[in-house]
Design an enzyme around this catalytic site. Structure first.
Site, short mmCIF file in Angstrom:
data_model
loop_
_atom_site.label_atom_id
_atom_site.label_comp_id
_atom_site.label_asym_id
_atom_site.label_seq_id
_atom_site.Cartn_x
_atom_site.Cartn_y
_atom_site.Cartn_z
N ARG A 14 0.82 -1.23 0.00
CA ARG A 14 0.00 0.00 0.00
C ARG A 14 0.84 1.27 0.00
NH1 ARG A 14 -3.88 -2.46 -2.08
NH2 ARG A 14 -5.36 -3.55 -0.76
N GLY A 16 1.82 2.82 -2.82
CA GLY A 16 1.51 3.61 -4.00
C GLY A 16 2.30 3.18 -5.21
N LYS A 17 3.04 2.08 -5.11
CA LYS A 17 3.89 1.63 -6.22
C LYS A 17 3.06 1.22 -7.43
CE LYS A 17 4.44 -2.93 -4.16
NZ LYS A 17 3.42 -2.66 -3.14
N ALA A 40 -0.43 -9.75 -14.65
CA ALA A 40 -0.72 -9.90 -13.23
C ALA A 40 -0.23 -11.26 -12.75
CB ALA A 40 -2.23 -9.78 -12.99
N THR A 41 0.45 -11.28 -11.61
CA THR A 41 0.98 -12.53 -11.08
C THR A 41 0.19 -13.06 -9.88
OG1 THR A 41 2.53 -11.39 -9.63
CG2 THR A 41 3.32 -11.97 -11.84
N ALA A 42 -0.80 -12.31 -9.41
CA ALA A 42 -1.56 -12.71 -8.23
C ALA A 42 -2.48 -13.89 -8.53
CB ALA A 42 -2.39 -11.54 -7.72
N HIS A 56 -7.51 -3.62 -7.92
CA HIS A 56 -6.53 -3.35 -8.98
C HIS A 56 -7.21 -3.32 -10.35
CE1 HIS A 56 -2.42 -3.25 -7.31
NE2 HIS A 56 -2.95 -3.92 -6.31
N ASP A 90 2.97 -6.68 -12.50
CA ASP A 90 2.65 -6.42 -11.10
C ASP A 90 2.17 -7.74 -10.48
OD1 ASP A 90 2.12 -5.17 -8.71
OD2 ASP A 90 0.61 -3.81 -9.50
#
Length: 187
Positions: A14, A16-17, A40-42, A56, A90
């Site tokens: 959290r 801000g990156k 996205a890797t999540a 996101h 990300d």
């Protein structure tokens, strides 16, 4: 822009990156006419992560291309990098976490990491902008558990290797970027 431009954005949770990375990608899309491809890797493994992913998704423009890849980042990036494209990844520490939790095989991880770094090196021949987002986790005490220590060590080494390749490295805290490295030309 006449060559690949690699940018690493580090920060805590959290910090801000991701917001910074997304605003840079949106700016490149608008000013330079680049197509944005978001990787996205999540993985959605619980309701809290599902909520984070949803947040996101809502923050990104709907015309951005999206690929979700929790493990095969090098292969995915290699297929996506193309002229006149901005690729935003990300997040690298989620990718590492996915590898460590799915395999525990550091030799496999090392191979994947080397493939990823090789793709970044090969990307230097293409008119493309690559923005990499990752969590900086090495500012605290040494963790007690072995897996946690391996994670901190491997993420630190990954960041160092990428920072060596990257044209620009920024650390974000409280939404404010601090430039750590800047060998950039104006894209």
């Amino acid at each position: 822009m006449n060559k690949t431009y690699i940018q690493l954005i580090l920060g805590g949770a959290r910090s801000g990156k991701s917001r910074l990375a997304e605003s840079l990608a949106a700016e490149l899309a608008e000013q330079a006419g680049l197509t944005v491809h978001y990787i996205a890797t999540a993985e959605t493994k619980d309701s809290e992560m599902r909520d984070r992913i949803k947040q996101h998704q809502l923050s990104r423009p709907s015309d951005w291309l999206l690929t979700e890849t929790p493990l095969l980042l090098a292969e995915t990036l290699d297929q996506i990098i193309a002229p006149n494209t901005c690729v935003l990844v990300d997040c690298l520490t989620l990718w590492l976490s996915n590898w460590l939790c799915s395999s525990h095989d550091l030799e496999q991880w090392a191979q994947q990491k080397q493939r990823f770094l090789a793709v970044l090196h090969r990307a230097s021949e293409i008119n493309c902008h690559v923005i990499l987002v990752s969590n900086e986790v090495g500012h605290g005490i040494v963790p007690l558990g072995e897996l946690s220590r391996v994670f901190v060590d491997e993420s630190g080494w990954l960041h160092q290797d990428i920072a060596n390749i990257a044209h620009k490295v920024e650390f974000v805290m409280a939404g404010l970027p601090l430039t750590l490295k800047n060998t950039e030309h104006t894209p």
